[in-house]
Motif scaffolding. Structure first.
Motif, PDB file in Angstrom:
ATOM      1  N   SER A 285       1.069  -1.118  -0.076  1.00 36.42           N
ATOM      2  CA  SER A 285       0.001   0.003   0.039  1.00 36.42           C
ATOM      3  C   SER A 285       0.781   1.284  -0.135  1.00 36.42           C
ATOM      4  O   SER A 285       1.956   1.339   0.482  1.00 36.42           O
ATOM      5  CB  SER A 285      -0.854  -0.066   1.094  1.00 36.42           C
ATOM      6  OG  SER A 285      -1.495   1.302   1.532  1.00 36.42           O
TER       7      SER A 285
ATOM      8  N   HIS B  53      -6.464  -8.155  -3.099  1.00 29.49           N
ATOM      9  CA  HIS B  53      -5.324  -7.645  -2.083  1.00 29.49           C
ATOM     10  C   HIS B  53      -5.123  -8.430  -0.860  1.00 29.49           C
ATOM     11  O   HIS B  53      -4.107  -8.486  -0.496  1.00 29.49           O
ATOM     12  CB  HIS B  53      -5.849  -6.282  -1.700  1.00 29.49           C
ATOM     13  CG  HIS B  53      -4.824  -5.183  -1.155  1.00 29.49           C
ATOM     14  ND1 HIS B  53      -3.964  -4.490  -1.910  1.00 29.49           N
ATOM     15  CD2 HIS B  53      -4.579  -5.050   0.103  1.00 29.49           C
ATOM     16  CE1 HIS B  53      -2.950  -4.001  -1.005  1.00 29.49           C
ATOM     17  NE2 HIS B  53      -3.446  -4.196   0.184  1.00 29.49           N
TER      18      HIS B  53
ATOM     19  N   GLY C 112      -7.410  -3.806  -4.621  1.00 27.69           N
ATOM     20  CA  GLY C 112      -7.339  -2.839  -3.392  1.00 27.69           C
ATOM     21  C   GLY C 112      -6.606  -1.445  -3.976  1.00 27.69           C
ATOM     22  O   GLY C 112      -7.035  -0.371  -3.565  1.00 27.69           O
ATOM     23  N   GLU C 113      -5.378  -1.625  -4.298  1.00 28.68           N
ATOM     24  CA  GLU C 113      -4.628  -0.515  -4.587  1.00 28.68           C
ATOM     25  C   GLU C 113      -3.431  -0.869  -5.618  1.00 28.68           C
ATOM     26  O   GLU C 113      -3.359  -1.825  -6.319  1.00 28.68           O
ATOM     27  CB  GLU C 113      -3.500  -0.233  -3.216  1.00 28.68           C
ATOM     28  CG  GLU C 113      -4.030   0.451  -2.025  1.00 28.68           C
ATOM     29  CD  GLU C 113      -3.308   1.357  -1.551  1.00 28.68           C
ATOM     30  OE1 GLU C 113      -2.322   1.853  -1.837  1.00 28.68           O
ATOM     31  OE2 GLU C 113      -3.450   1.173  -0.126  1.00 28.68           O
TER      32      GLU C 113
ATOM     33  N   ASN D  59      -8.869   0.833  -7.205  1.00 33.63           N
ATOM     34  CA  ASN D  59      -7.373   0.655  -6.657  1.00 33.63           C
ATOM     35  C   ASN D  59      -6.626   2.182  -7.063  1.00 33.63           C
ATOM     36  O   ASN D  59      -5.954   2.609  -6.133  1.00 33.63           O
ATOM     37  CB  ASN D  59      -6.782  -0.287  -7.550  1.00 33.63           C
ATOM     38  CG  ASN D  59      -7.098  -0.543  -9.132  1.00 33.63           C
ATOM     39  OD1 ASN D  59      -7.482   0.295  -9.627  1.00 33.63           O
ATOM     40  ND2 ASN D  59      -6.796  -1.995  -9.389  1.00 33.63           N
TER      41      ASN D  59
ATOM     42  N   THR E  36      -7.919   4.754  -4.722  1.00 34.62           N
ATOM     43  CA  THR E  36      -7.581   4.685  -3.348  1.00 34.62           C
ATOM     44  C   THR E  36      -6.138   4.996  -3.080  1.00 34.62           C
ATOM     45  O   THR E  36      -5.896   5.706  -2.195  1.00 34.62           O
ATOM     46  CB  THR E  36      -7.842   3.015  -3.065  1.00 34.62           C
ATOM     47  OG1 THR E  36      -9.327   2.748  -3.124  1.00 34.62           O
ATOM     48  CG2 THR E  36      -7.400   2.755  -1.682  1.00 34.62           C
TER      49      THR E  36
END
Ligand code: CP
Ligand code: NVA
Length: 308
Positions: free
Chosen positions: A9, A108, A129-130, A163, A166
């Motif tokens: 992240s 993720h 997610g990222e 993603n 974020t």
């Protein structure tokens, strides 16, 4: 022994570390070719991809090569992670062969399990997610085009629950960049992501829903991404219908100052989230942005793997 560092992240990096990586990226950008130092000589970096990729695969392959290491690419057809063996077992095995892993995994949570089991640094090359490496390249591009990041204003328009959005939300404010999100309520950043951004501090984040009324007069960058991310194909019709009013087109860009650049992580769906006129127009910085993936990832790998 020093703890291994992962980049899963953008929040894994402190502001000072991001600034150090940007400084190194700018130096490496001006120092390419056969005379350039090869700080990772003799190392091997695995590139593990469950999704298709152009920029991420090519830029990491070239980055690893230019740093003197060997890029070992593996697509999902051969590894079949999750069906042939677990992410944790793949991580344990690869850690016995290579000095680092760059992984594009669908989930993720799976990337987290992979990194927990790996004993070498793991870099997120995109999950649901990222997309931290993308956000690093995006902000390096804004920095270069605007002569610094503090006080800049980035307006992100479109699907803000993905993603790319974020990672931007969890990084840009900490570097002093004010972020305005313009999106339908159904595709807004989650409350969890907004709360996390707030906890991390920095410049304010504002969420707006009306693309006609949002004030673009102070925008330094307008950013958009596809409306249907990888793995969301079943939602295509609903997403296109809801997001059409959020298209980045000439009429929208006219409301921004001339200095305002246009960013898109690519690949773009031309005619959907962005028009040809904007993507190919004079304010578009998308190919500088794509190039910066290489420079910032070289800096990141050198920083992670050649000692800090
Ligand atoms: N921007 C980006 O990550 O592109 P690819 O999916 O082609 O790697
Ligand atoms: N949000 C997009 C980014 C592609 C680089 C996706 O996940 O497909």
């Amino acid at each position: 022994m020093a703890m291994k560092r992962d980049l899963l992240s953008v929040t894994d990096l402190a502001v000072g570390e991001v600034q150090e990586i940007f400084r190194l990226a700018k130096t490496l950008k001006g120092r390419r070719g056969p005379e350039a130092p090869q700080p990772l000589l003799g190392q091997t970096i695995a590139l593990l991809f469950q999704h298709p990729s152009l920029r991420t695969k090519a830029s990491f392959d070239v980055a690893v090569h230019e740093l003197g290491a060997h890029p070992l690419y593996m697509g999902n057809d051969e590894v079949k992670m999750g069906t042939r063996e677990s992410p944790a077992d793949v991580a344990r095995v690869l850690s016995r062969y290579v000095q680092g892993v760059v992984a594009r995994l669908r989930s993720h949570a799976e990337l987290q399990a992979f990194a927990d089991a790996a004993t070498v640094p793991v870099v997120n090359a995109l999950t649901d997610g990222e997309h931290p490496c993308q956000a690093l390249a995006d902000l390096l591009t804004l920095d270069e085009h605007s002569g610094g990041l503090a006080g800049r204003h980035l307006v992100y328009i479109g699907d803000a629950d993905n993603n790319v959005a974020t990672s931007l939300l969890l990084l840009a404010p900490r570097l002093g960049v004010q972020v305005t999100i313009v999106c339908p309520a159904a595709y807004a950043p989650s409350g969890e992501v907004l709360a996390h951004a707030k906890r991390l501090g920095g410049a304010p984040v504002v969420v707006e829903h009306d693309p006609q009324r949002v004030n673009l007069a102070g925008a330094d960058a307008i950013y958009t991404d596809v409306w249907v991310s990888m793995g969301q194909d079943a939602e295509t019709a609903a997403r296109k219908a809801a997001l059409m009013p959020y298209q980045v087109n000439a009429a929208l860009l006219q409301r921004a100052p001339e200095r305002c650049i246009v960013l898109h992580c690519l690949p773009a769906k031309r005619g959907q989230e962005i028009t040809d006129a904007v993507l190919d127009g004079p304010q578009s910085a998308v190919f500088d942005q794509a190039e910066n993936r290489l420079h910032v990832q070289k800096a990141l790998l050198q920083w992670l793997l050649a000692g800090r």
